[in-house]
Design an enzyme around this catalytic site. Structure first.
Site, mmCIF file in Angstrom:
data_model
loop_
_atom_site.group_PDB
_atom_site.id
_atom_site.type_symbol
_atom_site.label_atom_id
_atom_site.label_comp_id
_atom_site.label_asym_id
_atom_site.label_seq_id
_atom_site.Cartn_x
_atom_site.Cartn_y
_atom_site.Cartn_z
ATOM 1 N N ASN D 23 0.859 -1.189 0.000
ATOM 2 C CA ASN D 23 0.000 0.000 0.000
ATOM 3 C C ASN D 23 0.890 1.232 0.000
ATOM 4 O O ASN D 23 1.714 1.412 0.905
ATOM 5 C CB ASN D 23 -0.914 -0.009 1.231
ATOM 6 C CG ASN D 23 -1.855 1.179 1.243
ATOM 7 O OD1 ASN D 23 -1.422 2.321 1.370
ATOM 8 N ND2 ASN D 23 -3.144 0.933 1.099
ATOM 9 N N SER D 46 -5.114 -0.440 -3.160
ATOM 10 C CA SER D 46 -5.657 0.899 -2.966
ATOM 11 C C SER D 46 -6.817 0.750 -1.990
ATOM 12 O O SER D 46 -7.756 -0.013 -2.252
ATOM 13 C CB SER D 46 -6.124 1.471 -4.299
ATOM 14 O OG SER D 46 -6.442 2.832 -4.143
ATOM 15 N N GLU D 47 -6.748 1.448 -0.861
ATOM 16 C CA GLU D 47 -7.649 1.122 0.243
ATOM 17 C C GLU D 47 -9.116 1.458 -0.010
ATOM 18 O O GLU D 47 -9.987 1.048 0.744
ATOM 19 C CB GLU D 47 -7.157 1.746 1.555
ATOM 20 C CG GLU D 47 -7.187 3.253 1.630
ATOM 21 C CD GLU D 47 -5.853 3.871 1.237
ATOM 22 O OE1 GLU D 47 -5.082 3.225 0.488
ATOM 23 O OE2 GLU D 47 -5.595 5.017 1.666
ATOM 24 N N ASN D 48 -9.399 2.184 -1.083
ATOM 25 C CA ASN D 48 -10.812 2.396 -1.407
ATOM 26 C C ASN D 48 -11.467 1.125 -1.946
ATOM 27 O O ASN D 48 -12.693 1.047 -1.999
ATOM 28 C CB ASN D 48 -10.994 3.563 -2.381
ATOM 29 C CG ASN D 48 -10.179 3.428 -3.643
ATOM 30 O OD1 ASN D 48 -9.007 3.022 -3.620
ATOM 31 N ND2 ASN D 48 -10.777 3.759 -4.770
ATOM 32 N N SER D 88 -11.653 -4.056 2.449
ATOM 33 C CA SER D 88 -10.326 -3.492 2.203
ATOM 34 C C SER D 88 -9.590 -3.230 3.513
ATOM 35 O O SER D 88 -8.418 -3.599 3.669
ATOM 36 C CB SER D 88 -10.481 -2.194 1.414
ATOM 37 O OG SER D 88 -9.236 -1.648 1.103
#
Lengths: 218, 231, 231, 218
Positions: D23, D46-48, D88
């Site tokens: 990340n 991608s944390e979304n 996520s």
């Protein structure tokens, strides 16, 4: 005459409203699916991970990847959804199920229920029953009024290990339909041909006969 | 990202005696048939198995009971299994029964990195004994913990070489949560496809949770209750 | 099971002043454009909005800020919005900032019927002030609560008349959890199809969580940061 | 010479190992993606809600439904997966991310980090930073050694509101690479042409120069 299992299922089916999501336990509750009134659109949830349970498959349709919570082969319907077991109990705990129908061994006048374990007998497990009774907002318990020995299953207190505490408001037996409130079984409907005296004799818990007692139409 | 191993034997080869395993499936539906067979060939002993059910006498986890490889079952329902009953009554087998929703959620929470949570299931019953309770909005809840397991073994329908998984029908059940919850996760699949063959939007389990994947052989997919209607 | 309403105005018509709303989307991606426009037409005031972001000045929730309909934002990141800044500095707008993972999980837990859970995010920071902490396996966690909201408004790609939803790409983001979390859930979709048109295995949100669904008109899908490479 | 942002990114890229899930935060960390060594297979999260983030799209490929955590339009790659934000952060909290790289305003010799809020300035929010720093097992913080006023960002204690407490073990600045342990910044690598005296002058926290100090290859 005491109600037959089919008549019990028919009476419960009258509680179904259009748009209901319904979870039916194993045994008599399963029979309710056979009596869904015409024009009433209900969706059956199976807690292993299916919403929109269809009928049993034909021989040709049998598919091992499609079973219900009773491990029976089933089919899906248009609009069905598959999900995992955590999501399934998520919808149960967050009270999206409009009606839950399940069997029991004992119910107490405080709304306790016992339906998973008999001391001394082999324990099979509670499956999803504890989650269901602790979460559902609208439960009907259905069972025979007495056990095979003729003893009442409507008790002052459950004698068997509990499945849930103070969570049952309605019980339908072969003899009558009861509301549980204020620490008593309130008989609101009675099976045709059954006398209040017979109900009294077969109810060990506190019984209140409703002033507006009706006879169950069969 | 290539997580493919040759076969079930390769996938389970470092599972030691006394390991804590999660095994996916509900009844006999969606169970890791090939991995169970490999565990029996390997002969690993003293296993603790977290699995909703314990199979039947001659299929699923029941097979590992026959070979006395299981020390403890953590399940919600364990009927339909004579050997299981015998071992339980004789004290050879330990059993911990957990409400099904709690079982599923304790797996999920392990995958979500949430050590504890609250659920109403079991309040006021023997399940609540020794557990912390707490009232939220006037309703009582039990505090339950995320499971810890050494290996999670799941069965999917399709998987790609990066470990991304898609399940089929109600064979999904406990598999997605368990896949997230193992220290090491092993996935067996009916169809193994290259990266890019699965639609990113349709994947149920992200490959990041899967350490090893292999194509299983000859799925029997035993049916427990064959119920049919006339066509 | 028919949950279709005619349009966005119909869908939001009973949202009262001072309601607590969840609004799906991350940045401007996957936001319920049509419902926001309807809320502005309706002129409902004093809203508390749980949404990861607050839109930009002339799009998304930013539009409801322009019309002073929002009393409080509960978000993880609220940059890129001049009117937001102005209202915040003048004290017209309250803001509660919550770590993004905690925000997502508090929505999810509402949908899962879990009133509280533990997360390490924010331990030792001002976010932890007044919160219960607890150590599990030597690591400190905060206890966080499931959100309560009156309405959740989400945007999906495809939906069927029973409210089953499929999202597309990273427009999924917060929408599935919020869809599970509203007392009333409103879904707007780009494509509305009959029951049976969606594969049961590919549905992201089960219709049981959705109370109203409608086909949105003319999705603008504004891009916040248009980054491209040479082809 | 102090490292350029690109050189910082290049140095971090050497920490990537085959099979890593990574990340990358906004700013310098994002540049790391440009220097992934050949033959090293890493997957960007991608944390979304995306695993397997690809490059920016061409003009023709731009799709508003595909963005990263910095809200930039991006593409997917073969093997990519889309998921919701709870899932996520599930993978973040359960430590499936092998390396997390993020920027900071201040880091303390105890491993505290501040990177989200400056009192008196407008607050934009922490986004996913608090979840990431509290959860990740392997974090590299990257930042300039000093702020625009020339003040050290490696401090005895953070002066800004914290993002996370005792969670940072490694910091790479334009001047050096530090390991944080035993309440001190241990300088393990130094930028070429930078003197230990300069590092000392620009480190407000406790500094320990490693006996095996190496020069960063650029």
């Amino acid at each position: 005459m005491a109600l037959t299992k089919e008549q019990i299922a028919q009476r419960i089916a009258k509680e179904l409203k259009n748009g209901y999501y319904v979870n039916l336990g194993i045994g008599i509750p399963t029979l309710v699916a056979n009596y869904i009134p015409k024009g009433i659109d209900v969706v059956l949830q199976s807690e292993n991970g299916l919403l929109g349970m269809g009928p049993f498959p034909t021989e040709e349709e049998v598919d091992a990847d499609f079973i219900n919570a009773g491990k029976q082969t089933i089919t899906t319907l248009p609009g069905s959804v598959i999900f995992d077991s955590a999501y399934s109990f998520g919808m149960i705990r967050s009270q999206r199920i409009d009606l839950t129908v399940l069997g029991a061994m004992e119910v107490s006048q405080n709304g306790d229920i016992a339906n998973w374990k008999i001391p001394g007998k082999l324990i099979k497990g509670m499956g999803g029953a504890m989650d269901l009774v602790a979460s559902a907002k609208n439960i009907i318990v259905t069972m025979m009024q007495t056990n095979p020995k003729g003893e009442s299953k409507l008790l002052p207190e459950c004698t068997l290990p509990l499945t849930g505490k103070k969570c049952i408001q309605r019980v339908l037996t072969d003899l009558g339909f009861y509301e549980i409130k204020d620490g008593a079984f309130h008989l609101t409907e009675i099976a045709p041909g059954v006398t209040v005296d017979e109900v009294k004799a077969k109810t060990a818990g506190k019984l209140v006969v409703s002033a507006t007692l009706k006879t169950i139409e069969v | 990202m290539n997580k493919v191993v040759a076969n079930a034997d390769e996938a389970v080869k470092d599972i030691p005696d006394n390991a804590v395993l999660m095994l996916g499936g509900f009844g006999l539906c969606g169970i890791p048939e090939n991995s169970i067979a490999a565990l029996i060939r390997k002969g690993v002993k003293g296993l603790t198995c977290i699995s909703n059910n314990a199979g039947v006498d001659d299929f699923g986890i029941g097979l590992m009971l026959q070979t006395r490889q299981v020390k403890k079952m953590i399940s919600s329902y364990v009927g339909e299994n004579a050997e299981f009953e015998r071992q339980l009554l004789s004290g050879e087998l330990e059993v911990e029964l957990i409400p099904q929703g709690t079982l599923a959620t304790r797996c999920m929470m392990a995958g979500y990195g949430i050590p504890a949570f609250f659920t109403p299931a079991g309040v006021g019953t023997e399940i609540a004994e020794g557990k912390e309770t707490r009232v939220f909005d006037g309703k009582e809840y039990l505090m339950e913990y995320a499971f810890k397991s050494d290996f999670a073994i799941v069965k999917a329908w399709k998987g790609d070489t990066a470990g991304n998984l898609i399940y089929r029908g109600t064979a999904r059940n406990f598999n997605p949560m368990m896949a997230m919850a193992g220290k090491i996760t092993i996935a067996e699949v009916e169809e193994l496809v290259p990266e890019g063959a699965l639609d990113p939007n349709e994947i149920h389990t992200a490959g990041i949770f899967v350490n090893r994947i292999f194509k299983g052989e000859k799925y029997e997919k035993r049916i427990e209750q064959r119920t049919v209607r006339r066509s």
